[in-house]
Write a protein that holds these residues in place. Structure first.
Motif, mmCIF file in Angstrom:
data_model
loop_
_atom_site.group_PDB
_atom_site.id
_atom_site.type_symbol
_atom_site.label_atom_id
_atom_site.label_comp_id
_atom_site.label_asym_id
_atom_site.label_seq_id
_atom_site.Cartn_x
_atom_site.Cartn_y
_atom_site.Cartn_z
ATOM 1 N N LEU A 1 -51.042 -39.261 39.619
ATOM 2 C CA LEU A 1 -50.557 -37.906 39.869
ATOM 3 C C LEU A 1 -50.642 -37.643 41.364
ATOM 4 O O LEU A 1 -51.642 -37.975 42.002
ATOM 5 N N SER B 1 -51.811 -41.614 29.246
ATOM 6 C CA SER B 1 -50.490 -41.018 29.439
ATOM 7 C C SER B 1 -50.553 -40.014 30.587
ATOM 8 O O SER B 1 -51.626 -39.514 30.947
ATOM 9 N N ARG B 2 -49.387 -39.704 31.141
ATOM 10 C CA ARG B 2 -49.316 -38.687 32.193
ATOM 11 C C ARG B 2 -49.629 -37.312 31.624
ATOM 12 O O ARG B 2 -50.196 -36.464 32.315
ATOM 13 N N GLU C 1 -46.084 -33.934 39.772
ATOM 14 C CA GLU C 1 -45.365 -35.171 39.472
ATOM 15 C C GLU C 1 -46.255 -36.378 39.743
ATOM 16 O O GLU C 1 -47.307 -36.270 40.362
ATOM 17 N N GLY C 2 -45.807 -37.516 39.271
ATOM 18 C CA GLY C 2 -46.527 -38.754 39.495
ATOM 19 C C GLY C 2 -45.685 -39.755 40.249
ATOM 20 O O GLY C 2 -44.457 -39.739 40.176
ATOM 21 N N ARG D 1 -48.520 -44.896 38.909
ATOM 22 C CA ARG D 1 -49.506 -44.511 37.893
ATOM 23 C C ARG D 1 -50.346 -43.317 38.307
ATOM 24 O O ARG D 1 -51.244 -42.917 37.578
ATOM 25 N N ARG E 1 -52.251 -34.636 33.183
ATOM 26 C CA ARG E 1 -51.904 -33.249 33.523
ATOM 27 C C ARG E 1 -52.858 -32.265 32.848
ATOM 28 O O ARG E 1 -53.224 -31.240 33.428
ATOM 29 N N SER F 1 -51.806 -43.323 33.528
ATOM 30 C CA SER F 1 -51.711 -42.428 34.678
ATOM 31 C C SER F 1 -53.112 -42.158 35.190
ATOM 32 O O SER F 1 -54.054 -41.987 34.406
ATOM 33 N N TYR G 1 -55.810 -39.935 37.553
ATOM 34 C CA TYR G 1 -56.116 -38.667 38.205
ATOM 35 C C TYR G 1 -57.631 -38.571 38.361
ATOM 36 O O TYR G 1 -58.372 -38.885 37.430
#
Length: 204
Positions: free
Chosen positions: A184, A11-12, A178-179, A182, A16, A2, A4
């Motif tokens: 956010l 990982s997401r 949410e994503g 890949r 986060r 993920s 950002y």
């Protein structure tokens, strides 16, 4: 995986948590170094100036190997900001919880005490993390944990009390983003709050 703020996370959940740190205004580095621990190389997930070392883990990913690394690493990992020396503690950041009526999210903090890795409950404040009560377990250097203990370490839930308003709002925002694919996807208002912290971040 993920993404950002220009950083690709494994990982997401990690992404986060990075958003949470930015919302709190805390400087962080993702996978900033590799350290020899118990004959293996260990790469902690985050260094956060306000918290120290942070390992992001869902219960099913807290394996025997990762549990052993955490137990052995907490006594040897260095601080990455002043005052320099041994860090001596590590926060296990599991599932992001939101505050409930009269209850606030709690996390587990592994603290080195001689050759022992004691585990305390801790709550996030505006200035870092505050331990709550005494040690509730010792993390074994073998890393062998029951499913119940893994869940208790990574999904500790809430404890009685209220978070500061800012902290509570950061939990809410970070847990609900949410994503798509890949990445956010940040609401415009959230992006405005955190984008000023993105300059110079490396992409792994």
């Amino acid at each position: 995986m993920s993404e950002y703020s220009g950083v690709v996370f494994r990982s997401r959940l990690e992404a986060r948590w990075a958003l949470f740190f930015d919302l709190m205004g805390w400087d962080w580095d993702y996978e900033p170094g590799m350290y020899p621990v118990g004959g293996r190389m260990y790469i902690p997930d985050f260094w956060v100036d306000a918290l120290g070392w942070v390992e992001v883990k869902g219960a099913r990913f807290l394996t025997k190997v990762s549990g052993a690394k955490i137990a052995r690493a907490v006594g040897v990992l260095p601080r990455r900001c002043e005052p320099f020396g041994r860090a001596g503690r590590l926060l296990i950041a599991g599932r992001l919880e939101c505050e409930r009526e009269h209850f606030r999210p709690v996390h587990n903090v592994v603290v080195a005490d001689g050759g022992v890795a004691n585990v305390f409950r801790g709550v996030v404040t505006g200035g870092g993390v505050e331990l709550v009560g005494g040690a509730w377990m010792r993390l074994p250097s073998s890393g062998v944990l029951t499913d119940e203990v893994r869940r208790a370490l990574c999904e500790p839930g809430v404890v009685e009390g209220r978070s500061e308003d800012r902290v509570a709002n950061c939990y809410i925002v970070a847990s609900r983003v949410e994503g798509v694919g890949r990445k956010l996807v940040l609401p415009d208002q959230v992006r405005e709050l955190v984008s000023g912290r993105w300059a110079g971040r490396r992409t792994r």
